[in-house]
Write a protein that holds these residues in place. Structure first.
Motif, PDB file in Angstrom:
ATOM      1  N   GLY A 175       0.805  -1.221   0.000  1.00 13.10           N
ATOM      2  CA  GLY A 175       0.000   0.000   0.000  1.00 13.10           C
ATOM      3  C   GLY A 175       0.834   1.265   0.000  1.00 13.10           C
ATOM      4  N   GLN A 176       0.161   2.365   0.308  1.00  9.71           N
ATOM      5  CA  GLN A 176       0.799   3.675   0.268  1.00  9.71           C
ATOM      6  C   GLN A 176       1.727   3.887   1.463  1.00  9.71           C
ATOM      7  OE1 GLN A 176       0.381   5.783  -2.384  1.00  9.71           O
ATOM      8  NE2 GLN A 176      -0.769   4.059  -3.247  1.00  9.71           N
ATOM      9  N   GLY A 177       2.691   4.780   1.268  1.00 12.62           N
ATOM     10  CA  GLY A 177       3.562   5.175   2.368  1.00 12.62           C
ATOM     11  C   GLY A 177       4.819   4.351   2.531  1.00 12.62           C
ATOM     12  N   TRP A 178       5.018   3.367   1.652  1.00 17.71           N
ATOM     13  CA  TRP A 178       6.197   2.519   1.755  1.00 17.71           C
ATOM     14  C   TRP A 178       7.263   2.943   0.740  1.00 17.71           C
ATOM     15  CZ3 TRP A 178       7.139  -1.615   5.084  1.00 17.71           C
ATOM     16  CH2 TRP A 178       6.066  -2.010   5.889  1.00 17.71           C
ATOM     17  N   GLY A 179       8.507   2.868   1.174  1.00 18.60           N
ATOM     18  CA  GLY A 179       9.636   3.057   0.281  1.00 18.60           C
ATOM     19  C   GLY A 179      10.428   1.768   0.192  1.00 18.60           C
ATOM     20  N   PHE A 180      11.151   1.585  -0.902  1.00 22.97           N
ATOM     21  CA  PHE A 180      11.840   0.322  -1.151  1.00 22.97           C
ATOM     22  C   PHE A 180      13.259   0.560  -1.644  1.00 22.97           C
ATOM     23  CE2 PHE A 180       7.331  -0.075  -1.976  1.00 22.97           C
ATOM     24  CZ  PHE A 180       6.965  -1.261  -1.347  1.00 22.97           C
ATOM     25  N   HIS A 181      14.122  -0.406  -1.335  1.00 19.14           N
ATOM     26  CA  HIS A 181      15.474  -0.346  -1.890  1.00 19.14           C
ATOM     27  C   HIS A 181      16.140  -1.710  -1.744  1.00 19.14           C
ATOM     28  CE1 HIS A 181      19.037   1.658  -3.417  1.00 19.14           C
ATOM     29  NE2 HIS A 181      19.756   1.079  -2.462  1.00 19.14           N
ATOM     30  N   TYR A 182      17.013  -2.035  -2.729  1.00 20.95           N
ATOM     31  CA  TYR A 182      17.859  -3.223  -2.621  1.00 20.95           C
ATOM     32  C   TYR A 182      19.295  -2.786  -2.803  1.00 20.95           C
ATOM     33  CZ  TYR A 182      19.762  -7.898  -3.263  1.00 20.95           C
ATOM     34  OH  TYR A 182      20.504  -9.060  -3.110  1.00 20.95           O
ATOM     35  N   GLU A 183      20.094  -3.057  -1.797  1.00 25.89           N
ATOM     36  CA  GLU A 183      21.499  -2.645  -1.783  1.00 25.89           C
ATOM     37  C   GLU A 183      22.362  -3.900  -1.727  1.00 25.89           C
ATOM     38  OE1 GLU A 183      24.558   0.351  -1.660  1.00 25.89           O
ATOM     39  OE2 GLU A 183      22.392   0.697  -1.660  1.00 25.89           O
ATOM     40  N   LYS A 184      23.340  -3.999  -2.627  1.00 25.46           N
ATOM     41  CA  LYS A 184      24.221  -5.161  -2.539  1.00 25.46           C
ATOM     42  C   LYS A 184      25.652  -4.784  -2.881  1.00 25.46           C
ATOM     43  CE  LYS A 184      23.645  -7.299  -7.163  1.00 25.46           C
ATOM     44  NZ  LYS A 184      23.237  -8.555  -7.838  1.00 25.46           N
ATOM     45  N   PHE A 185      26.565  -5.593  -2.365  1.00 23.77           N
ATOM     46  CA  PHE A 185      27.988  -5.410  -2.624  1.00 23.77           C
ATOM     47  C   PHE A 185      28.477  -6.652  -3.361  1.00 23.77           C
ATOM     48  CE2 PHE A 185      32.493  -5.794  -1.600  1.00 23.77           C
ATOM     49  CZ  PHE A 185      32.944  -4.512  -1.863  1.00 23.77           C
ATOM     50  N   HIS A 186      29.065  -6.446  -4.528  1.00 19.79           N
ATOM     51  CA  HIS A 186      29.613  -7.559  -5.295  1.00 19.79           C
ATOM     52  C   HIS A 186      30.840  -7.084  -6.055  1.00 19.79           C
ATOM     53  CE1 HIS A 186      26.482  -6.373  -8.628  1.00 19.79           C
ATOM     54  NE2 HIS A 186      27.081  -5.349  -8.117  1.00 19.79           N
ATOM     55  N   ARG A 187      31.647  -8.047  -6.465  1.00 18.31           N
ATOM     56  CA  ARG A 187      32.930  -7.722  -7.083  1.00 18.31           C
ATOM     57  C   ARG A 187      32.757  -7.135  -8.480  1.00 18.31           C
ATOM     58  NH1 ARG A 187      35.316 -11.741  -8.605  1.00 18.31           N
ATOM     59  NH2 ARG A 187      33.647 -13.264  -8.319  1.00 18.31           N
ATOM     60  N   THR A 188      31.870  -7.749  -9.269  1.00 21.81           N
ATOM     61  CA  THR A 188      31.589  -7.270 -10.614  1.00 21.81           C
ATOM     62  C   THR A 188      30.078  -7.304 -10.834  1.00 21.81           C
ATOM     63  OG1 THR A 188      31.671  -9.463 -11.655  1.00 21.81           O
ATOM     64  CG2 THR A 188      33.758  -8.268 -11.452  1.00 21.81           C
ATOM     65  N   ALA A 189      29.625  -6.674 -11.904  1.00 19.85           N
ATOM     66  CA  ALA A 189      28.193  -6.586 -12.174  1.00 19.85           C
ATOM     67  C   ALA A 189      27.547  -7.951 -12.337  1.00 19.85           C
ATOM     68  CB  ALA A 189      27.948  -5.742 -13.418  1.00 19.85           C
ATOM     69  N   GLN A 190      28.291  -8.943 -12.800  1.00 25.43           N
ATOM     70  CA  GLN A 190      27.724 -10.259 -13.054  1.00 25.43           C
ATOM     71  C   GLN A 190      27.907 -11.226 -11.897  1.00 25.43           C
ATOM     72  OE1 GLN A 190      29.462 -11.652 -16.706  1.00 25.43           O
ATOM     73  NE2 GLN A 190      28.754  -9.913 -17.899  1.00 25.43           N
ATOM     74  N   ALA A 191      28.618 -10.821 -10.868  1.00 22.75           N
ATOM     75  CA  ALA A 191      28.940 -11.743  -9.781  1.00 22.75           C
ATOM     76  C   ALA A 191      27.795 -11.859  -8.774  1.00 22.75           C
ATOM     77  CB  ALA A 191      30.205 -11.271  -9.068  1.00 22.75           C
ATOM     78  N   TRP A 192      27.819 -12.959  -8.021  1.00 25.26           N
ATOM     79  CA  TRP A 192      26.878 -13.115  -6.919  1.00 25.26           C
ATOM     80  C   TRP A 192      27.149 -12.042  -5.873  1.00 25.26           C
ATOM     81  CZ3 TRP A 192      23.083 -16.520  -7.632  1.00 25.26           C
ATOM     82  CH2 TRP A 192      23.295 -17.611  -8.497  1.00 25.26           C
ATOM     83  N   ALA A 193      26.118 -11.666  -5.140  1.00 28.52           N
ATOM     84  CA  ALA A 193      26.294 -10.688  -4.072  1.00 28.52           C
ATOM     85  C   ALA A 193      27.125 -11.276  -2.940  1.00 28.52           C
ATOM     86  CB  ALA A 193      24.926 -10.258  -3.539  1.00 28.52           C
ATOM     87  N   ILE A 194      28.119 -10.538  -2.494  1.00 29.03           N
ATOM     88  CA  ILE A 194      28.828 -10.940  -1.285  1.00 29.03           C
ATOM     89  C   ILE A 194      27.890 -10.768  -0.094  1.00 29.03           C
ATOM     90  CG2 ILE A 194      30.765 -10.377   0.241  1.00 29.03           C
ATOM     91  CD1 ILE A 194      32.377  -9.705  -2.226  1.00 29.03           C
TER      92      ILE A 194
END
Length: 284
Positions: A175-194
């Motif tokens: 519903g209304q009032g929610w904000g969202f974000h996904y933050e990740k750290f990885h070595r390269t754009a194609q790599a799995w997230a550390i």
């Protein structure tokens, strides 16, 4: 390497697919193949038969179901990213899907396949966990639903039983009032997230009223950061948020591998959770 020999079936309906899987614990479902094919080539998987569900209409599409969005298991990452319904009602899913691997994988890999694979380093399991998604599975015996909190059992293991196929996932609309974000750290754009952090935040009168946080690659399954969620209730943006995020690694068991040791992952979880919360709350 060359995969071990196996039989191949392309069923014409979901019921036919369920029957093909029934009674054979070594049968595997193949959809986009982005996770299974590498395992076959390395001979880390030895299925007796592959059941190809790639053309079953019952598993396709993204659907607005009123109080939730239903994402078919065969919807590709690219479909999810471009879906108007997903972007309007559960934008965190689209945002995170856009960070998966590279365009080639996103056009071929499937939403359901990445979840059923149950890799804790995958981006989408933590997102669905944070959003309290519900998995719909089907077998020859009928259909059942599994809450995301009960779906991931261990590393590369889910609570789906032999003979079951993932039909799709229900994602509740917040519903209304929610904000969202996904933050990740990885070595390269194609790599799995550390380490990755999926965050949904609801603010009112300048304070955080509710938060949902899922952690990627902080254990054998995706982890819900319950301690941080509780500590953030009623907190105004500022140093109190940073303090609350120091509990991000509580009740986690991060792996040690070539990319990072557990203590480094714990540090990343705290830092990235703080960044994700601020971004979701609308603070640059």
């Amino acid at each position: 390497m060359i995969p071990a020999s196996f039989d191949y079936i392309r069923p014409q309906s979901l019921n036919e697919a369920c029957q093909a899987l029934s009674g054979d614990d070594d049968a595997k479902v193949i959809a986009g193949g982005q996770s299974l094919i590498p395992l076959l080539r390395l001979r880390l998987a030895y299925p007796s038969v592959l059941v190809d569900v790639g053309r079953l209409p019952e598993l396709s599409g993204v659907h607005d179901r009123g109080d939730h969005v239903f994402i078919g298991a065969m919807a590709t990452h690219d479909e999810v990213i471009r879906s108007r319904v997903v972007n309007n009602d559960v934008p965190l899913v689209a945002f995170a899907a856009a960070t998966v691997a590279d365009p080639a994988v996103r056009h071929r890999g499937t939403f359901g396949g990445s979840l059923a694979h149950a890799d804790p380093a995958g981006d989408l399991p933590a997102v669905v966990l944070a959003l309290d998604g519900v998995f719909v599975v089907r077998s020859a015996d009928g259909e059942r639903e599994i809450p995301a909190a009960d779906f991931f059992a261990d590393y590369l293991e889910s609570t789906m039983e032999a003979g079951e196929i993932l039909v799709g996932v229900k994602i509740p609309k917040l519903g209304q009032g929610w904000g969202f974000h996904y933050e990740k750290f990885h070595r390269t754009a194609q790599a799995w997230a550390i380490v990755g952090v999926a965050a949904a935040v609801r603010r009112s009168n300048g304070a955080i009223q509710e938060a949902r946080i899922g952690l990627t690659n902080m254990g054998p399954t995706p982890v819900r950061a319950r301690a941080v969620e509780a500590a953030l209730q009623g907190v105004e943006l500022g140093d109190a948020v940073r303090t609350a995020c120091q509990a991000a690694d509580a009740d986690t068991s991060p792996p040690a591998d070539l990319h990072a040791q557990p203590d480094y992952r714990r540090h990343l979880a705290r830092v990235l959770t703080h960044r994700a919360i601020l971004a979701a709350a609308g603070t640059p």
